[in-house]
Write a protein that holds these residues in place. Sequence first.
Motif, mmCIF file in Angstrom:
data_model
loop_
_atom_site.group_PDB
_atom_site.id
_atom_site.type_symbol
_atom_site.label_atom_id
_atom_site.label_comp_id
_atom_site.label_asym_id
_atom_site.label_seq_id
_atom_site.Cartn_x
_atom_site.Cartn_y
_atom_site.Cartn_z
ATOM 1 N N ARG A 210 -9.926 -100.752 -109.606
ATOM 2 C CA ARG A 210 -10.124 -100.731 -108.150
ATOM 3 C C ARG A 210 -8.785 -100.839 -107.420
ATOM 4 O O ARG A 210 -8.576 -100.209 -106.381
ATOM 5 N N VAL A 211 -7.872 -101.628 -107.962
ATOM 6 C CA VAL A 211 -6.541 -101.729 -107.359
ATOM 7 C C VAL A 211 -5.824 -100.393 -107.459
ATOM 8 O O VAL A 211 -5.160 -99.942 -106.503
ATOM 9 N N GLU A 212 -5.962 -99.713 -108.598
ATOM 10 C CA GLU A 212 -5.334 -98.398 -108.765
ATOM 11 C C GLU A 212 -5.934 -97.389 -107.790
ATOM 12 O O GLU A 212 -5.209 -96.582 -107.197
ATOM 13 N N GLU A 213 -7.249 -97.432 -107.592
ATOM 14 C CA GLU A 213 -7.875 -96.541 -106.614
ATOM 15 C C GLU A 213 -7.348 -96.798 -105.212
ATOM 16 O O GLU A 213 -7.081 -95.868 -104.447
ATOM 17 N N GLY A 214 -7.203 -98.090 -104.878
ATOM 18 C CA GLY A 214 -6.668 -98.406 -103.560
ATOM 19 C C GLY A 214 -5.248 -97.913 -103.384
ATOM 20 O O GLY A 214 -4.872 -97.423 -102.305
ATOM 21 N N LEU A 215 -4.445 -98.010 -104.431
ATOM 22 C CA LEU A 215 -3.065 -97.532 -104.345
ATOM 23 C C LEU A 215 -3.019 -96.022 -104.180
ATOM 24 O O LEU A 215 -2.261 -95.506 -103.340
ATOM 25 N N GLN A 216 -3.816 -95.298 -104.972
ATOM 26 C CA GLN A 216 -3.832 -93.843 -104.839
ATOM 27 C C GLN A 216 -4.350 -93.417 -103.470
ATOM 28 O O GLN A 216 -3.846 -92.445 -102.876
ATOM 29 N N ARG A 217 -5.353 -94.130 -102.956
ATOM 30 C CA ARG A 217 -5.874 -93.805 -101.626
ATOM 31 C C ARG A 217 -4.810 -94.036 -100.557
ATOM 32 O O ARG A 217 -4.655 -93.237 -99.622
ATOM 33 N N TYR A 218 -4.065 -95.109 -100.692
ATOM 34 C CA TYR A 218 -2.996 -95.386 -99.728
ATOM 35 C C TYR A 218 -1.918 -94.312 -99.782
ATOM 36 O O TYR A 218 -1.429 -93.844 -98.744
ATOM 37 N N ARG A 219 -1.548 -93.886 -100.987
ATOM 38 C CA ARG A 219 -0.527 -92.846 -101.118
ATOM 39 C C ARG A 219 -1.012 -91.535 -100.511
ATOM 40 O O ARG A 219 -0.238 -90.816 -99.855
ATOM 41 N N ALA A 220 -2.318 -91.226 -100.730
ATOM 42 C CA ALA A 220 -2.835 -89.983 -100.163
ATOM 43 C C ALA A 220 -2.918 -90.047 -98.639
ATOM 44 O O ALA A 220 -2.590 -89.073 -97.945
ATOM 45 N N THR A 225 4.320 -88.654 -101.827
ATOM 46 C CA THR A 225 4.345 -87.864 -103.061
ATOM 47 C C THR A 225 5.356 -88.389 -104.064
ATOM 48 O O THR A 225 5.339 -87.989 -105.227
ATOM 49 N N ALA A 226 6.275 -89.229 -103.614
ATOM 50 C CA ALA A 226 7.265 -89.789 -104.543
ATOM 51 C C ALA A 226 6.581 -90.693 -105.557
ATOM 52 O O ALA A 226 5.542 -91.295 -105.292
ATOM 53 N N ARG A 227 7.187 -90.758 -106.740
ATOM 54 C CA ARG A 227 6.624 -91.599 -107.791
ATOM 55 C C ARG A 227 6.846 -93.069 -107.471
ATOM 56 O O ARG A 227 7.919 -93.476 -107.047
ATOM 57 N N TRP A 228 5.783 -93.836 -107.653
ATOM 58 C CA TRP A 228 5.878 -95.292 -107.594
ATOM 59 C C TRP A 228 5.643 -95.799 -109.009
ATOM 60 O O TRP A 228 4.532 -95.718 -109.520
#
Length: 862
Positions: A210-220, A225-228
């Motif tokens: 869920r944390v990973e989903e939140g991070l990807q949603r924030y990036r989108a 587009t830069a790598r974190w």
Amino acid sequence: MARGRLRIYLGAAPGVGKTYAMLEEGQRLASAGADVVVGFVEPHGRRPTAALAEGLEIISRCAMEYREASFTEMDLDQVLARRPQVALVDELAHTNVPGSRHAKRWQDVEELLDAGIDVVTTLNVQHLESLGDVVRQITGVPQRETLPDEVARRADQIELVDLPPELLRRRMLHGEIYPSDRIDAALTHYFRVGNLTALRELALLWLADRVEEGLQRYRAEHGITARWETRERIMVALTGGPEGETLIRRSARISARVPGSELLALHVVPSDGLTHGDPATLAAQRALVESLGGSYHQTTGDDIPEALLQFAEAENVTQIVLGASRHGRLSTFLRGGVGHRTIRRSGPIDVLVITHEHAAGSTSALRLPHPSRATGPRRFWTAMLLAAITLPGLTALLVLLGEHVDLSLALVLYLLAVVVVALVGGLVPALVAALAAGLLADYYFTPPMHSLRVQHLADVMALVVYVVTAVIVGMAAGAAARSTYQAVRASSEARALSRLATAMMHGQDLPALLEQVREDFGLEAVSLLERDTGHAAEPRWYVVASTGEDPPERPYDADVDSPVGDDLTLAARGRPLSSDDQRVLGACAAQLGMAYSHGRLAAHDAETGLRAAAEHTRASLLLTESRDLRGPLRTADEALDGLGVGVGVGTDTRESRNLAIARSSVRRAVQLLSDLDELSRLHAGALDLYLRPVDLDELLTAVLDALGPGGHTIQCSLPELLPDVIADAAVLTRVLTALAAEAQRHSPPDRPARLTGKTRSGQVEIHMTDGTNDAVQGAERGTHPSRTPDSLTLRMCRDLTETMGGTLETAAADPGFAVTLTLPGASRRPITPSTPSRRRISDSRQPLPGCTEVTDRRSLQA
């Protein structure tokens, strides 16, 4: 109206403190001035949890009747009418009593959120719908109360409430989670250490996703587009070639050096759907990736570097692992190497190029592809035969026409023949036909005739242009033929495998699946054979399933066999198969082997489940009956004690003796029930150990006190410099007390039980015997087979000793009792004046030289 916010306290199991954390948050919000009410809280009898709710406004529950029973549920209407800022609602996945407005409590919470009320709630990870099957496999308990994952994903905040399994079990033992009558059953079944550890891992992984989903949603949302590099992600590119296993293992080693890293494997399929890799090799490499903890992916693209980098950017990959090119320098120069182009476009992504034994230049010999691999041997040789017939025939026809044929017409007709040969057989036959046609045109139609010399420059140019054109056209036609051949092969292979997979999904048995394979390949008979591993010298094969007439019963009786594993093979009789057909047959054999293995596993799981259920039922019945029997036995013991008071001096000796026997038997039964309960708790993993150095002298005092006053005599002989043992003092006391009672029970009246000790190879050996000379010698030797009965008490003592890291062996003592208990010894302590001498626990008897002998009269309690 703005929708309320949802906050979930997530836990791995009951008792981790979710409700307590929710009430703490409610108290904090109330102290900050928020309007907080308790919509529904279930403290489960835990006084600290109930006390934490004091001071908060509690909405009274609504009473409901269902099947002549009374229940209470959250009064949703009253909470909505109260309209607080925050509502505390416990147990989000709870199922409401039939007749409520909603079937589930999470639906009540949704209505509160729609009304603009913030909700703080609790949830156990086992109630998530997507994890139901996993939790059932771990705990053996199906979850009837489930929550759709989407409800939890929509939460504005999820906080994990975590406790280590050992601490949670300790809370259970102290009665802080369930009432006392449920503790043993919970520790034995659901609250085992393995179960709690697995549930804890599920909770952590689910929350991490869920944390990973939140991070990807924030990036989108923010267009990042830069790598974190929040996590190291290593991607290995697979071509389906033989170097794949080397790249996968090397990437796995790189990933293992970085904690928390993730391994991904990617295979790029051309847009025409025709993979250039071997499907069987790709399937094996996929299995290898998944066995190493990675994930396998496929993507489509004609530009391989671009497809690799697009996937890497989408998955936030930090490193790309490529294999060194298997093509030669000329091919790399003409088409450009994948590694070079990937490195040039990769930007901040690291690209590692790994060499391997299949790379170009690793061997000095020039490796040419097999000429018939593109279109198959039959079409290859057909094209060669066609060229051998067409070119001479065409030449003879043109020669007969004589002056009506010039060089240009001959070259055009030869070019047509080359195209036909290329369409049939591919590139290699086309090149052979082009060169042969050029020589024929030079010999028969270029002046001077019947000579390979060329007189005019224009004729030289014409021949050169023809050869180049024929080669180009042949390459194009060969590529088209190769693509067509691969498409047909891929379609037929996919159709065969798809039909077999569909049949397996529909639950068809092995004979039906074998019949499907027989029809697909046009075979006469097919058998699935299994080898009997018990006959290694001369293997014996058994037919698992077969179809067709006269199926083979051994692999060497078949025309074609495809091994599935070391002990399983698919044998077929019929027409010979090409290498491609054998490869597809191997894939089908692998699927049949999986179907057979899954069937065996399913049968074994069903049998194991029945045995486990029977064992669980038996253990539960024994525990229940043991608790029920303790009361009557204690009553009988007290009644016998009362009768003993009335039996005084002058009473019939036989009556007194019978009364003593009855009292001893009742106490023996009570002790057996205690041993049974202790053994059940031990096997359930409910025993917490505290291993430390233990002084045997001090421990023996506790053992003698536990046996009680009066009764038989026990002689204890321990060396003066006997080291301490590494053990749990309470558990070791329990073991030695039980063994001493057993030794007393087996001892003759004139021979007291003996306890001796000595050291051997850094370990301490404690021998408990019934006092006979033969038994003592047998116990000290410990080499004869056991004749001591393996009673429930001995089994309990053996299991407790092994739990502490020791051993308990019974020695030859016919017909007496002799056991040897071995425990790790601690470092030897020097005897100083401040250290109490071991002789302080001795009785009136004088110690033997170098030993302390303790004699005390104690009663038999077990």
